[in-house]
Design a protein around this motif. Structure first.
Motif, PDB file in Angstrom:
ATOM      1  N   ILE A   1       0.856  -1.191   0.000  1.00  0.00           N
ATOM      2  CA  ILE A   1       0.000   0.000   0.000  1.00  0.00           C
ATOM      3  C   ILE A   1       0.893   1.243   0.000  1.00  0.00           C
ATOM      4  O   ILE A   1       1.842   1.337   0.772  1.00  0.00           O
ATOM      5  N   LYS A   2       0.591   2.179  -0.847  1.00  0.00           N
ATOM      6  CA  LYS A   2       1.402   3.388  -0.966  1.00  0.00           C
ATOM      7  C   LYS A   2       1.036   4.389   0.119  1.00  0.00           C
ATOM      8  O   LYS A   2      -0.129   4.728   0.316  1.00  0.00           O
ATOM      9  N   GLU A   3       2.044   4.833   0.863  1.00  0.00           N
ATOM     10  CA  GLU A   3       1.817   5.849   1.885  1.00  0.00           C
ATOM     11  C   GLU A   3       1.525   7.192   1.226  1.00  0.00           C
ATOM     12  O   GLU A   3       2.084   7.515   0.170  1.00  0.00           O
ATOM     13  N   LEU A   4       0.691   7.965   1.875  1.00  0.00           N
ATOM     14  CA  LEU A   4       0.314   9.299   1.402  1.00  0.00           C
ATOM     15  C   LEU A   4       0.511  10.290   2.537  1.00  0.00           C
ATOM     16  O   LEU A   4       0.741   9.895   3.686  1.00  0.00           O
ATOM     17  N   PRO A   5       0.416  11.591   2.263  1.00  0.00           N
ATOM     18  CA  PRO A   5       0.473  12.565   3.365  1.00  0.00           C
ATOM     19  C   PRO A   5      -0.583  12.234   4.412  1.00  0.00           C
ATOM     20  O   PRO A   5      -1.751  11.985   4.077  1.00  0.00           O
ATOM     21  N   ASN A   6      -0.176  12.181   5.657  1.00  0.00           N
ATOM     22  CA  ASN A   6      -1.044  11.880   6.802  1.00  0.00           C
ATOM     23  C   ASN A   6      -1.473  10.407   6.876  1.00  0.00           C
ATOM     24  O   ASN A   6      -2.267  10.048   7.755  1.00  0.00           O
ATOM     25  N   VAL A   7      -0.974   9.577   5.973  1.00  0.00           N
ATOM     26  CA  VAL A   7      -1.303   8.148   5.991  1.00  0.00           C
ATOM     27  C   VAL A   7      -0.008   7.338   6.028  1.00  0.00           C
ATOM     28  O   VAL A   7       0.827   7.449   5.119  1.00  0.00           O
ATOM     29  N   PHE A   8       0.149   6.517   7.068  1.00  0.00           N
ATOM     30  CA  PHE A   8       1.394   5.783   7.283  1.00  0.00           C
ATOM     31  C   PHE A   8       1.101   4.296   7.497  1.00  0.00           C
ATOM     32  O   PHE A   8       0.041   3.928   8.006  1.00  0.00           O
ATOM     33  N   ILE A   9       2.068   3.478   7.140  1.00  0.00           N
ATOM     34  CA  ILE A   9       1.951   2.030   7.340  1.00  0.00           C
ATOM     35  C   ILE A   9       2.727   1.629   8.587  1.00  0.00           C
ATOM     36  O   ILE A   9       3.878   2.037   8.777  1.00  0.00           O
ATOM     37  N   ASN A  10       2.097   0.836   9.447  1.00  0.00           N
ATOM     38  CA  ASN A  10       2.801   0.261  10.584  1.00  0.00           C
ATOM     39  C   ASN A  10       3.623  -0.923  10.084  1.00  0.00           C
ATOM     40  O   ASN A  10       3.081  -1.963   9.726  1.00  0.00           O
ATOM     41  N   ARG A  11       4.931  -0.767  10.043  1.00  0.00           N
ATOM     42  CA  ARG A  11       5.799  -1.808   9.498  1.00  0.00           C
ATOM     43  C   ARG A  11       6.375  -2.717  10.582  1.00  0.00           C
ATOM     44  O   ARG A  11       7.231  -3.556  10.314  1.00  0.00           O
ATOM     45  N   ASN A  12       5.907  -2.553  11.802  1.00  0.00           N
ATOM     46  CA  ASN A  12       6.323  -3.460  12.880  1.00  0.00           C
ATOM     47  C   ASN A  12       5.449  -4.716  12.793  1.00  0.00           C
ATOM     48  O   ASN A  12       4.230  -4.636  12.907  1.00  0.00           O
ATOM     49  N   PRO A  13       6.039  -5.899  12.622  1.00  0.00           N
ATOM     50  CA  PRO A  13       5.243  -7.121  12.419  1.00  0.00           C
ATOM     51  C   PRO A  13       4.570  -7.660  13.677  1.00  0.00           C
ATOM     52  O   PRO A  13       3.753  -8.588  13.595  1.00  0.00           O
ATOM     53  N   SER A  14       4.901  -7.097  14.830  1.00  0.00           N
ATOM     54  CA  SER A  14       4.368  -7.622  16.091  1.00  0.00           C
ATOM     55  C   SER A  14       2.869  -7.353  16.221  1.00  0.00           C
ATOM     56  O   SER A  14       2.424  -6.209  16.122  1.00  0.00           O
ATOM     57  N   PHE A  15       2.094  -8.392  16.473  1.00  0.00           N
ATOM     58  CA  PHE A  15       0.658  -8.229  16.716  1.00  0.00           C
ATOM     59  C   PHE A  15       0.422  -7.388  17.963  1.00  0.00           C
ATOM     60  O   PHE A  15      -0.532  -6.600  18.022  1.00  0.00           O
ATOM     61  N   PHE A  16       1.295  -7.518  18.937  1.00  0.00           N
ATOM     62  CA  PHE A  16       1.107  -6.795  20.199  1.00  0.00           C
ATOM     63  C   PHE A  16       1.373  -5.290  20.032  1.00  0.00           C
ATOM     64  O   PHE A  16       0.726  -4.472  20.682  1.00  0.00           O
ATOM     65  N   VAL A  17       2.312  -4.936  19.174  1.00  0.00           N
ATOM     66  CA  VAL A  17       2.532  -3.514  18.881  1.00  0.00           C
ATOM     67  C   VAL A  17       1.311  -2.950  18.160  1.00  0.00           C
ATOM     68  O   VAL A  17       0.885  -1.818  18.428  1.00  0.00           O
ATOM     69  N   THR A  18       0.722  -3.739  17.271  1.00  0.00           N
ATOM     70  CA  THR A  18      -0.525  -3.317  16.619  1.00  0.00           C
ATOM     71  C   THR A  18      -1.612  -3.085  17.650  1.00  0.00           C
ATOM     72  O   THR A  18      -2.339  -2.082  17.595  1.00  0.00           O
ATOM     73  N   CYS A  19      -1.735  -3.992  18.608  1.00  0.00           N
ATOM     74  CA  CYS A  19      -2.724  -3.825  19.688  1.00  0.00           C
ATOM     75  C   CYS A  19      -2.444  -2.553  20.483  1.00  0.00           C
ATOM     76  O   CYS A  19      -3.380  -1.832  20.867  1.00  0.00           O
ATOM     77  N   ALA A  20      -1.175  -2.276  20.732  1.00  0.00           N
ATOM     78  CA  ALA A  20      -0.805  -1.065  21.458  1.00  0.00           C
ATOM     79  C   ALA A  20      -1.203   0.181  20.671  1.00  0.00           C
ATOM     80  O   ALA A  20      -1.709   1.153  21.237  1.00  0.00           O
ATOM     81  N   LEU A  21      -0.987   0.157  19.358  1.00  0.00           N
ATOM     82  CA  LEU A  21      -1.400   1.283  18.508  1.00  0.00           C
ATOM     83  C   LEU A  21      -2.909   1.489  18.579  1.00  0.00           C
ATOM     84  O   LEU A  21      -3.392   2.621  18.679  1.00  0.00           O
TER      85      LEU A  21
END
Length: 366
Positions: free
Chosen positions: A261-281
């Protein structure tokens, strides 16, 4: 001719498998000599069967696990390899038993070194019932509770459950009521490490040049294609989100899915593969936009306002839009529809994304 032979071979294999499963079921039933009466005062050690669970299923069961442990029951879980990581600290239990679906026999024959008073299986008969019953039988529990279980004698108590529009946690509540356990609210109970929270906070600080930005989590992919947005839909949605100047959007999901997915202004990709970091986000966000998958239940655990998109699936008359809905107090669901009517067995790729964009445009920070 070749196609016909393939069809005949497939038909023969399916019939052979059905006969094999029937014989195995009868053998298991014959091995169950006596059914026991349900005696809640006799149980202290409880096994929860999590055969063929997804991450979301496990999170939902955290409610039942928490209430049982809160009332001094010793809770064990049996689960397959892929989800054992959820019990390192994320969900607290007393004992974990892990099986390999490719070698059930090895697990069945293994010495469990524990006495199980009560086994609980919240799901009804399905193509995986035989596997679940084999797992349960290997623990030789004093009593087993199941739902809509007529064919297998291993379930001493089979609850006739026809609440087709009720949330899956209703089954947890029924089980707790059987055990005479009082509870106030239905909640999910998850534990995040401080290190995971710090990683999530660091990422948010890196992408938020200005403070007090409204943080949106966008999860476009489900566990199957029917529960996922198309690439065209994703492009339309993130283009719209990028124009929300007071918002920052973080795209989450499996890396193999979201990395292109292409990042855009104000849109970012979470590149940390950890499911728990995603939960924290998710726990640190202001709003979640997600398809029907585990992120729905993570957001519910932290009571994050949510827009959840569902594809109108049914199973044995159960309305899965309602069975697997969010449980937090501040959510909206969007269903794939046509002319104002829900389409049964629809895919999210058929959703008119304007429904979603209209909801987003009404956000306080948009």
């Amino acid at each position: 001719m070749i196609k016909m032979f393939k069809h005949m071979n497939h038909y023969r294999n399916n019939k052979f498998k059905q006969v094999k499963h029937t014989l195995q079921r009868l053998q298991l039933n014959w091995s169950k000599t006596n059914s026991t009466a349900f005696c809640p005062n006799n149980y202290k050690s409880i096994l929860i069967v999590m055969c063929d669970f997804g991450i979301g299923d496990v999170i939902i069961h955290s409610f039942l696990i928490h209430e049982l442990r809160r009332h001094n029951y010793e809770v064990s879980v049996v689960i397959d390899e892929k989800n054992k990581f959820l019990f390192d600290y994320f969900i607290e239990i007393d004992h974990l038993f892990v099986f390999d679906k490719r070698n059930i026999k090895k697990f069945i024959k293994s010495d469990k070194k524990i006495t199980i008073d009560l086994a609980i299986d919240l799901y009804e008969e399905s193509q995986n019932s035989l596997r679940r019953v084999k797992l349960i039988s290997s623990f030789n529990p004093l009593h087993t509770i199941g739902f809509n279980q007529k064919k297998f004698f291993q379930y001493d108590t089979s609850i006739n459950y026809k609440e087709y529009d009720s949330h899956i946690t209703k089954r947890c509540c029924i089980t707790l009521n059987l055990l005479e356990i009082k509870f106030t609210n239905v909640n999910y109970y998850l534990n995040l490490k401080e290190s995971d929270l710090q990683k999530a906070k660091l990422f948010i600080n890196e992408i938020c040049i200005e403070k007090n930005k409204f943080i949106i989590i966008f999860n476009p992919y489900g566990s199957v294609e029917t529960k996922s947005f198309s690439q065209e839909q994703i492009n339309i949605i993130i283009n719209f989100l990028s124009q929300l100047k007071n918002c920052i959007t973080i795209i989450v999901g499996e890396q193999k899915c979201i990395s292109n997915i292409k990042e855009l202004p104000n849109v970012f990709i979470n590149r940390n593969p950890s499911f728990f970091v995603t939960c924290a986000l998710v726990s640190l966000s202001d709003y979640v936009i997600t398809v029907d998958t585990s992120i729905v239940h993570v957001a519910s655990a932290y009571n994050i306002p949510m827009l959840a998109i569902y594809s109108n699936q049914y199973c044995s008359s159960f309305d899965l839009n309602k069975v697997w809905a969010p449980i937090n107090s501040n959510f909206e669901q969007i269903f794939v529809s046509e002319n104002g009517k829900k389409i049964k067995q629809a895919t999210i790729a058929k959703l008119d994304v304007n429904q979603l964009l209209n909801k987003i445009s009404s956000l306080p920070a948009s």
